[in-house]
Design a protein around this motif. Structure first.
Motif, PDB file in Angstrom:
ATOM      1  N   LEU A 193      19.684  41.336  61.819  1.00 12.14           N
ATOM      2  CA  LEU A 193      21.140  41.671  61.436  1.00 12.14           C
ATOM      3  C   LEU A 193      20.784  41.636  59.083  1.00 12.14           C
ATOM      4  O   LEU A 193      20.601  40.499  59.135  1.00 12.14           O
ATOM      5  N   PHE A 194      20.843  42.783  58.971  1.00 12.71           N
ATOM      6  CA  PHE A 194      21.001  42.460  57.520  1.00 12.71           C
ATOM      7  C   PHE A 194      22.034  42.942  56.596  1.00 12.71           C
ATOM      8  O   PHE A 194      22.525  44.128  56.614  1.00 12.71           O
ATOM      9  N   ASN A 195      23.160  41.836  56.871  1.00 10.45           N
ATOM     10  CA  ASN A 195      24.049  42.097  55.669  1.00 10.45           C
ATOM     11  C   ASN A 195      24.091  42.243  54.440  1.00 10.45           C
ATOM     12  O   ASN A 195      24.108  41.079  53.568  1.00 10.45           O
ATOM     13  N   ASN A 196      23.848  43.174  53.768  1.00 11.99           N
ATOM     14  CA  ASN A 196      23.750  43.739  52.924  1.00 11.99           C
ATOM     15  C   ASN A 196      25.006  44.137  52.113  1.00 11.99           C
ATOM     16  O   ASN A 196      25.310  43.790  50.527  1.00 11.99           O
ATOM     17  N   ALA A 197      25.758  44.938  52.727  1.00 17.72           N
ATOM     18  CA  ALA A 197      26.983  45.638  51.632  1.00 17.72           C
ATOM     19  C   ALA A 197      27.932  45.449  51.356  1.00 17.72           C
ATOM     20  O   ALA A 197      28.597  43.694  51.490  1.00 17.72           O
ATOM     21  N   ALA A 198      27.937  44.947  50.375  1.00 13.74           N
ATOM     22  CA  ALA A 198      29.126  44.666  49.515  1.00 13.74           C
ATOM     23  C   ALA A 198      29.927  45.291  47.895  1.00 13.74           C
ATOM     24  O   ALA A 198      28.805  46.033  48.118  1.00 13.74           O
ATOM     25  N   ILE A 199      30.853  44.962  47.643  1.00  5.00           N
ATOM     26  CA  ILE A 199      31.162  45.185  46.754  1.00  5.00           C
ATOM     27  C   ILE A 199      31.917  44.245  45.427  1.00  5.00           C
ATOM     28  O   ILE A 199      31.079  43.192  45.403  1.00  5.00           O
ATOM     29  N   MET A 200      31.490  44.930  44.398  1.00  5.65           N
ATOM     30  CA  MET A 200      31.780  44.410  42.800  1.00  5.65           C
ATOM     31  C   MET A 200      32.446  44.825  42.587  1.00  5.65           C
ATOM     32  O   MET A 200      33.240  45.622  42.045  1.00  5.65           O
ATOM     33  N   THR A 201      34.320  43.406  42.199  1.00  8.75           N
ATOM     34  CA  THR A 201      35.187  44.296  41.899  1.00  8.75           C
ATOM     35  C   THR A 201      34.789  44.026  39.965  1.00  8.75           C
ATOM     36  O   THR A 201      34.231  43.733  39.712  1.00  8.75           O
ATOM     37  N   PRO A 202      35.639  44.581  39.418  1.00  5.69           N
ATOM     38  CA  PRO A 202      35.611  45.155  37.970  1.00  5.69           C
ATOM     39  C   PRO A 202      35.915  43.219  37.194  1.00  5.69           C
ATOM     40  O   PRO A 202      36.339  42.759  37.266  1.00  5.69           O
ATOM     41  N   SER A 203      34.748  44.062  36.215  1.00  2.64           N
ATOM     42  CA  SER A 203      34.324  42.589  35.105  1.00  2.64           C
ATOM     43  C   SER A 203      36.413  42.096  35.271  1.00  2.64           C
ATOM     44  O   SER A 203      36.461  43.054  33.620  1.00  2.64           O
ATOM     45  N   ARG A 204      36.483  41.136  34.516  1.00  5.82           N
ATOM     46  CA  ARG A 204      38.158  40.838  33.976  1.00  5.82           C
ATOM     47  C   ARG A 204      38.114  39.753  33.009  1.00  5.82           C
ATOM     48  O   ARG A 204      36.724  38.685  32.684  1.00  5.82           O
ATOM     49  N   ALA A 205      38.590  39.324  31.940  1.00  6.61           N
ATOM     50  CA  ALA A 205      38.726  38.615  30.674  1.00  6.61           C
ATOM     51  C   ALA A 205      39.391  37.725  31.859  1.00  6.61           C
ATOM     52  O   ALA A 205      39.613  36.865  32.861  1.00  6.61           O
ATOM     53  N   LEU A 206      38.565  36.191  30.884  1.00  8.29           N
ATOM     54  CA  LEU A 206      39.017  35.173  31.620  1.00  8.29           C
ATOM     55  C   LEU A 206      40.859  34.511  32.126  1.00  8.29           C
ATOM     56  O   LEU A 206      41.034  34.708  31.680  1.00  8.29           O
ATOM     57  N   PHE A 207      40.337  34.004  33.115  1.00  9.55           N
ATOM     58  CA  PHE A 207      41.356  33.358  34.112  1.00  9.55           C
ATOM     59  C   PHE A 207      42.371  35.012  34.643  1.00  9.55           C
ATOM     60  O   PHE A 207      43.298  34.725  35.174  1.00  9.55           O
TER      61      PHE A 207
END
Ligand SMILES: NC(=O)c1ccc[n+]([C@@H]2O[C@H](COP(=O)([O-])OP(=O)(O)OC[C@H]3O[C@@H](n4cnc5c(N)ncnc54)[C@H](OP(=O)(O)O)[C@@H]3O)[C@@H](O)[C@H]2O)c1
Length: 230
Positions: free
Chosen positions: A88-102
């Motif tokens: 099992l090669f668990n590879n799929a992922a999402i990157m959420t948008p870059s956000r300002a601190l906090f």
């Protein structure tokens, strides 16, 4: 005979980036490769390429943000492999948008945790019992070396949760020939990594295969850096 000859492998997120390279590399090793993406159109090209290589390849589709689709994916993989998944090669992922601190949103956290930690954990839960019964299995959970980037907090925390799943499963796997480890592919110029990344996606091979080619005694719970082998 090659070590992985005729092993059944599932690669999630096999349509592009890291997953595409790993699917091809496993086909070269002689595996039967189940290639996953969100849509069968997205794996059409890799299916053609692997078929031309003479490799047995089986496309599956599932939106990993849907619990129902994940259950369906597990069932599809069981049907295709006659309930005999070895890798099992668990590879799929999402990157959420870059956000300002906090400023990351609850949605950033829930989506990242679902796709990047909960679904990989549930895929492990689905296939680990069979691997343990047969006393052979290799699981690679793709994590990230991301650090000190609070603008990507939801993504990095979701990877930390996945790391923790692997760590806490070590006692269960101790002494068995079922090995589960983590892979940091390095910063790659993929859709997720972006065009400014240091490394070409091809550089993930051969490193990504190292935790799959391990011998029994080499154990679980380690973090492998693909770029160490590039
Ligand atoms: N690239 C980097 O610099 C980097 C660095 C560290 C760690 N990583 C990790 O390496 C792994 C692969 O990243 P990558 O750069 O190769 O990514 P990528 O090129 O963006 O590919 C992502 C893959 O995941 C699938 N996917 C994405 N969201 C999905 C969803 N909601 N449901 C089902 N499938 C989904 C995509 O399928 P579709 O084609 O159907 O959309 C695609 O096959 C990830 O775990 C990532 O976190 C990457």
């Amino acid at each position: 005979m090659k070590k992985l000859q005729k092993k059944w492998a599932l690669v999630t997120g096999a349509s592009r980036g890291v997953g595409l390279r790993v699917a091809k590399a496993l086909a070269v090793e002689g595996c039967h490769v189940i290639v996953h993406s969100r849509n069968l159109n997205n794996t059409r090209e890799v299916v053609t390429q692997l078929t031309e290589m003479g490799a047995p390849v089986f496309p599956v589709a599932a939106e990993l943000e849907s619990a129902e689709a994940v259950e369906d994916l597990i069932q599809q993989v069981r049907n295709i492999s006659a309930n005999h998944l070895d890798i099992l090669f668990n590879n799929a992922a999402i990157m959420t948008p870059s956000r300002a601190l906090f400023e990351p949103t609850i949605e950033d956290f829930t989506r990242s945790y679902l796709v990047n930690s909960i679904v990989p954990a549930k895929l492990c839960d689905a296939f680990l019992p069979g691997m343990l019964e047969r006393d052979w299995g290799r699981i690679v959970n793709v994590t990230s070396g991301i650090a000190d980037q609070p603008n990507l907090m939801a993504y990095s925390c979701s990877k930390a949760a996945l790391d923790r799943y692997v760590k806490d499963m070590i006692p269960t796997l101790a002494g068995t020939n079922v090995l589960m480890n983590l892979l940091d592919p390095g910063w790659l110029r993929t859709d997720l990594g972006g065009e400014n990344a240091d490394n070409h996606p091809d550089s993930v091979i051969p490193g990504a295969l190292i935790p799959i080619l391990l011998e029994k005694g080499e154990g679980s719970g380690k973090m492998y850096q693909a770029q160490d082998y590039a």
